[in-house]
Write an enzyme that holds these catalytic residues in place. Structure first.
Site, PDB file in Angstrom:
ATOM      1  N   GLY A 487       0.814  -1.216   0.000  1.00 45.28           N
ATOM      2  CA  GLY A 487       0.000   0.000   0.000  1.00 45.28           C
ATOM      3  C   GLY A 487       0.843   1.260   0.000  1.00 45.28           C
ATOM      4  N   THR A 529       8.690   3.778   2.392  1.00 44.34           N
ATOM      5  CA  THR A 529       8.088   5.017   2.868  1.00 44.34           C
ATOM      6  C   THR A 529       9.184   5.993   3.290  1.00 44.34           C
ATOM      7  OG1 THR A 529       6.198   3.738   3.622  1.00 44.34           O
ATOM      8  CG2 THR A 529       6.372   5.989   4.438  1.00 44.34           C
ATOM      9  N   GLY A 716       7.643  -1.962   8.686  1.00 42.14           N
ATOM     10  CA  GLY A 716       7.081  -3.225   8.220  1.00 42.14           C
ATOM     11  C   GLY A 716       7.708  -4.473   8.796  1.00 42.14           C
ATOM     12  N   GLU A 717       8.971  -4.398   9.187  1.00 41.16           N
ATOM     13  CA  GLU A 717       9.647  -5.646   9.591  1.00 41.16           C
ATOM     14  C   GLU A 717       9.623  -5.902  11.078  1.00 41.16           C
ATOM     15  OE1 GLU A 717      13.236  -6.442   6.714  1.00 41.16           O
ATOM     16  OE2 GLU A 717      12.969  -4.286   7.040  1.00 41.16           O
TER      17      GLU A 717
END
Lengths: 764, 161, 294
Positions: A487, A529, A716-717
């Protein structure tokens, strides 16, 4: 212009509908396997049935003779890669290893290793042709287990690998490809001054990223070398560079690598398996070639992450202050070197402020598929050990697990064991938020327990390019180079819209192919991002400067006298003149007369990425008769810097938690005694299903990273790191049983319960 | 080997196709009819990415032969929206960010639509068990379940009007 | 699969002919949820596929005064949605319902689940415990066999070439008779049973068991009818002592293997656990069924 103050933001921090959303909910979006090209052939790959074997000969005559077969390829078509060409730019992989992984040279190193491939006019004919390729193997002894592979008498996979990082350089080749060591202070002294010392051993099994979309590509090579690669990957520039080198094209300019929509990657698609093979088949046949992996091939032949042994020793004072910690990590790399053991060494201990620490890691070869990156590679395994051990230590001392983290956790000014001094980190805030979270007050019933665990990931910066174009009608196209796996293109458009001060819907983000945008490093490392966002922001800021200049021309005033606010150019103050504000359509409409198209492109090597820390709370209920563990409640608390689009940040956290829960309870690679994978499918490789999971509560803590225009940190991780220990700690809380071997599947838990608490035949 | 000639109704339209006997319905949809919205994730009926509705029941199209479609009514992801009007499940997936990579999304939407066709007031548990045959690796299922329950609420309210 | 042909006959006789006369391997097709997986993996390479679903009466459930007759190709979802049958034999329906996902339910059939002959088949233990009978059609005419006579080993049935099961006949439960099926799987859904247990009990007005049948799945090459477990129940209420003897009998009967889904030791223990839990549910249901099903 600073966007770090959340109160001034109008778009960033809100939750608009993603621009690619309609395509994705209607089936219009095109993924790797959705492409067709005229004249297309179907490619399939022949794979070794043996875990370790010399390839004595390959006879392709019968396959070539089958009507409908247009090309057959073996290693003979792939060039050797000399030492000075084995890496490209800052891309992390060894191309010689990758080349031999895409097509075996001399030896098959794992069951499923590619040894040949065909292209034919239908999938059925391609399948038949594979059966007609005759491969003679000399089966060799194989080794699967990491410690067995380290033993002196283990079968050696590569006779040209000598353990790196060891002095003096060893004389014998080894399966231990590398040893790494990080140290701070003096651990022996630290253990000596401890009032309690515990030593524990933890093990994990290899687990796969298990993206739902198998690898797929269509490659079309024209006679002059102009090539189109359509593939699902985490980096189209990586696809271009690696395909070009491995297939021997050496002609990146002629290759247009188009990023298809990608159906999940989690690191597993940061390398390639199919594109060079499809390239060679296409070149030989003169037609486009499509190769799609079956699910079985994905499991047998693409990189899971390592299985490992993690030995942790911790010493502390009775008041809970850790005086020394040592971890020894042995990670499987599979058939070629490159396990993420270094990250494992760093990340587990980085959560804590340790006066004395040491981490030693071994990168160990074995006859398994070459490991690929899997979401915070290396860190979940190391943290399973460290977070379990610290929980065991806390229990021995009678100290609450969160208090243990308050006492020992990393804070600004502390120096991590691997070197950096922390500045502007949010770990303690996650601990405080955990202490205050309502989940802690939910009473636990019989056979229920609660576990806490934390995690750290450094996040990445790196190379990104972005272009911002103002269209004739005043809408904006922003082109960037990062495949969108979660996204992110929505966040890009939001940042652009924020800088311009225009509605989000007026900005259309595009993920460009390798001919449409400058080099961009892969989507991964939680960097898009951050680095991509930095690039699009800078490009947009340049566009704003240009817009001001154009307004100045239109008003015939100096550019310094123009300001940009809320999507319009204004005269800056009453002395500049009284002009009606000019919006984007007004300026764009006159662009040809004021200097031409309005665009800016930016290329950066983003620096200043900031780490992410997290603390998780997990409640479980154990069925002691079956060993089944149910997750009752789960909360993930994470420092995310700035949530550009909070829904997608929450989504990253929830997805990471679910993967961690699967890793903890049910996922593992199961091999038979011949080194053949017994569970290459979703039936017996058990990822969590919807009924296995509860709702996952997320708490987003924002300690902005001042090095990013909007304060973003990668997010994210981090969330996949704590769940395995959180679940293990919760099981220990519920049952008193400490499980140290993953997965904590029902038979293992039942056996552990029986060993300490013999069951009576009738239930109570 | 002779091809099968099949006449069927897909997304409300009569469709005819030729297929080899071993081609699955999924192969036919994707490779013969260019309806690539249904995805292949495993080809063994374990992931649900290929979910379609056949005569009112959700099935894995990878476990159905194309030849079996004769005379049946099939709905795929491409038939869920009506023109440019999204089904409430689709709309709620977008609003709740119930998709990240989007690969499993078509299967989930078809399965969820079928659930709501049958039961407009499912509990969270019923929804999770109905959707247990659809794997998602990105979302952890949280926002998917919320989206489906919210769509159900919207549809109940619309029904009440 | 170069020589595959597909046919969808509309009569039983046409189906028998297609199956009997095929030169090579001919497979009947109901839901396809096992057959297509095995074709895809290369485990089975049939030359002829005979789709049974166009034959009237092979899909659907009808009642006689004595029994339910279930067409062989009836998909699981049709059974679950059949109110009378679900009330009569909740255990059979539980077993059918557990075969895979909702998508699998839209296709998978009782006959397919049985004739695939997996020791772990979910619908089979309760079907056997209910004393169901398979009605078989073939080149030599029709015959009947108790369901437990069909599976003779993993992947092997007693059906001859050209034969296929046309329907199942399940007797209607008597007053105070009911059943239950439980299985253990590592996740909450989507797994093959590690152990399965079907229990069928009949009680008297005082709550004592007068008849019972206990069938275990996934702990032997075929489903196991555990007579010793039934004997442990007969004449007794379901008290701690009975449960203890039931558990032990179930464990003693197990002949499981170690495989990727479970160990011998684990399966054996869980067989005892499930026997107890399934019996508890069956007893409760039986006590609640004061009248039979007519």
């Amino acid at each position: 212009m600073s966007y770090l103050d959340k109160d001034t933001l109008k778009i960033v921090g809100t939750r608009p509908i993603r621009p690619d959303g309609i395509d994705k909910v209607t089936g219009r979006a095109n993924f790797g396997a959705d492409m067709k090209m005229p004249g297309m052939l179907w490619g399939k790959i022949k794979r070794s049935p043996h875990a370790h074997a010399r390839i004595v000969s390959i006879n392709i005559d019968k396959a070539m003779a089958l009507p409908g077969v247009k090309a057959v390829t073996t290693r003979a078509d792939f060039p050797d890669i000399p030492p000075d060409k084995r890496t490209i730019g800052a891309m992390p992989h060894n191309l010689w290893d990758l080349s031999r992984n895409c097509m075996a040279k001399g030896k098959a190193l794992y069951e499923g290793h590619a040894v040949a491939a065909v292209a034919a006019t239908s999938p059925a004919i391609a399948e038949q042709a594979l059966d007609l390729i005759e491969v003679e193997y000399e089966v060799l002894p194989h080794v699967m287990d990491v410690e067995a592979a380290m033993a002196d008498d283990a079968p050696v996979l590569h006779d040209d690998i000598f353990t790196a990082g060891v002095e003096p350089k060893p004389a014998k080749p080894s399966n231990v490809a590398k040893m790494v060591r990080f140290a701070k202070g003096d651990v022996d002294a630290g253990f000596a001054e401890a009032e309690i010392v515990i030593e524990r051993r933890y093990t994990t099994k290899p687990v796969h990223q298990a993206y739902i979309e198998p690898h797929a590509c269509v490659v079309s090579v024209a006679a002059d070398g102009q090539t189109t690669i359509w593939s699902s990957s985490q980096g189209q520039f990586m696809v271009r560079a690696y395909t070009s080198r491995i297939a021997g094209a050496e002609d990146n300019a002629s290759i247009r690598a188009i990023p298809a929509e990608i159906g999940g990657g989690f690191g597993g698609k940061t390398i390639i398996y199919l594109e060079p093979v499809a390239y060679v088949l296409s070149k030989k046949s003169g037609r486009p070639v499509k190769i799609v992996m079956s699910r079985e091939e994905v499991f047998r032949a693409t990189g899971p992450t390592s299985g490992a042994v993690v030995e942790v020793k911790m010493g502390a004072k009775k008041d809970g202050r850790i005086t020394a910690a040592k971890a020894v990590l042995k990670y499987q790399s599979g058939a070629f070197p490159g396990s993420p053991v270094q990250q494992g060494c760093i990340c587990g201990l980085a959560v804590y402020d340790l006066p004395n620490a040491e981490a030693i890691g071994y990168d160990v070869l074995s006859n398994r598929p070459k490991v690929a990156a899997y979401r915070a590679p290396g860190a979940p395994i190391g943290s399973f050990g460290v977070e379990s051990c610290i929980d065991e230590l806390a229990r021995e001392l009678g100290i609450d697990p969160l208090k243990m983290r308050e006492i020992n956790g990393a804070k600004d000014g502390a120096k991590a064991a691997h070197g950096p001094t922390w500045n502007n980190i949010g770990y303690m805030k996650t601990v405080e938020a955990a202490k205050a979270h309502p989940q802690l007050s939910v009473p636990l019933g019989p056979n229920q327990g609660r576990g806490i665990a934390s995690g750290y990931w450094h996040n990445a910066g790196g190379e990104s390019s972005a272009a911002c174009h103002v269209n004739e009608d005043g809408t904006v196209t922003v082109t960037e180079g990062h495949p969108d796996i979660g996204g992110s293109r929505a966040s890009m458009a939001m940042m652009v819209a924020e800088v311009l001060g225009i509605p989000f819907e007026r900005v259309r983000p595009v993920v460009g192919d390798t001919t449409a945008i400058g080099f961009s490093a892969s989507t991964g490392g939680s960097r898009v991002t951050f680095a991509g966002g930095m690039a699009v922001t800078q490009a947009t800021q340049k566009v704003v400067e240009e817009l001001k200049k154009r307004a100045a021309i239109m008003w015939d005033i100096s550019p310094e006298a123009v300001e940009w606010k809320d999507g319009k150019a204004y005269p800056a103050g009453p002395n500049a003149g009284s002009f009606e504000p000019l919006d984007l359509p007004a300026i764009a409409g006159k662009a040809a007369r004021t200097g031409g198209p309005i665009s800016a492109e930016v290329q950066i090597n983003a620096q200043g990425q900031a780490p992410g820390f997290t603390t998780h709370i997990c409640d479980v209920e154990v069925d002691k008769e079956t060993g089944h563990v149910k997750i009752l409640r789960y909360t993930a608390i994470q420092d995310v810097g700035r949530a550009i689009h909070p829904s997608y940040v929450e989504g990253q956290m929830q997805g990471g938690v679910a993967q961690g829960v699967g890793w903890a309870l049910s996922e593992e690679y199961i091999y038979d005694k011949d080194g053949r994978l017994e569970n290459p499918g979703f039936l017996d490789y058990r990822v969590p299903v919807a009924s296995d999971m509860p709702m996952i509560d997320t708490v987003l803590i924002e300690v902005p990273n001042p090095r990013h225009p909007f304060g973003a940190r990668g997010c994210g991780e981090v969330p996949i790191i704590p769940p395995m220990a959180a679940v293990a700690n919760a099981i220990a809380d519920a049952t008193g049983i400490r499980l140290r071997d993953l997965p904590m599947s029902p038979p293992r838990l039942r056996a552990a319960l029986d060993a300490t608490e013999p069951m009576r035949a009738a239930a109570k | 080997m002779a091809k099968q000639h099949v006449s069927t109704i897909i997304n409300g339209e009569p469709v005819e196709f030729l297929c080899e006997p071993q081609q699955t319905m999924l192969d036919v949809l994707r490779d013969e009819l260019n309806l690539t919205g249904s995805k292949e994730g495993c080809s063994s009926g374990d992931c649900g990415a290929c979910t379609v509705i056949v005569d009112g029941n959700i099935v894995c199209s990878c476990l159905m032969l194309g030849a079996e479609a004769e005379g049946r009514k099939i709905t795929t992801i491409e038939g869920i929206a009506e023109g440019d009007k999204l089904h409430p499940v689709q709309q709620k997936f977008l609003e709740h960010a119930a998709l990240q990579c989007g690969f499993c999304t078509p299967g989930f939407i078809v399965a969820a639509k079928a659930l709501l066709d049958e039961n407009l007031n499912p509990t969270e548990e019923e929804t999770r068990y109905w959707l247990a045959g659809n794997l998602c690796r990105c979302t952890g299922y949280d926002k998917i379940i919320r989206a489906v329950l919210d769509a159900a609420a919207v549809m109940r309210a619309e029904g009440a009007r | 699969m170069p020589n595959l042909s597909f046919t969808a006959p509309t009569t039983v006789d046409d189906a028998i002919n297609a199956l009997a006369r095929a030169p090579g391997l001919a497979k009947p097709l109901a839901g396809g949820t096992d057959l297509l997986v095995q074709m895809r993996s290369g485990r089975l390479r049939p030359e002829v596929i005979v789709d049974l679903k166009r034959i009237p009466d092979l899909i659907g459930i009808r009642e006689t005064s004595e029994s339910f007759v279930i067409g062989a190709a009836t998909p699981g979802i049709m059974l679950s949605e059949h109110e009378t049958f679900s009330r009569a034999w909740p255990g059979i329906v539980e077993g059918v319902d557990l075969i895979g996902s909702q998508q699998i339910q839209g296709r998978a059939s009782l006959v397919g689940n049985l004739c695939n002959a997996s020791p772990a088949a979910d619908s089979v233990p309760a079907l056997i415990a209910a004393h169901a009978v398979a009605v078989i059609a073939g080149p030599d005419g029709r015959r009947e066999a108790p369901v437990e006579a069909i599976v003779i080993g993993p992947g092997q049935t007693s059906l001859k070439k050209g034969e296929f099961i046309v329907e199942f006949r399940v007797p209607k439960p008597k007053p105070r008779q009911s059943d239950a099926y439980l299985r253990f799987i590592p996740r909450t859904e989507m797994d093959i049973a590690v152990v399965g247990c079907g229990v069928n009990v009949t009680l008297d007005a005082a709550g004592l068991c007068t008849d019972a049948c206990v069938v275990l799945g996934a702990v032997a090459p075929t489903q196991l009818i555990v007579n010793e477990a039934a004997e442990a129940l007969k004449g007794h209420r379901l008290d701690d002592d009975t449960l203890s003897r039931l558990d032990a009998a179930a464990q003693r009967a197990c002949k499981p293997i170690n495989d990727k889904r479970g160990t011998i030791e684990y399966r054996t223990k869980v067989a005892g656990v499930l026997a107890r839990r399934a019996a508890a549910i069956a007893f409760q249901r039986a006590a609640g069924r004061v009248a039979g099903v007519h």
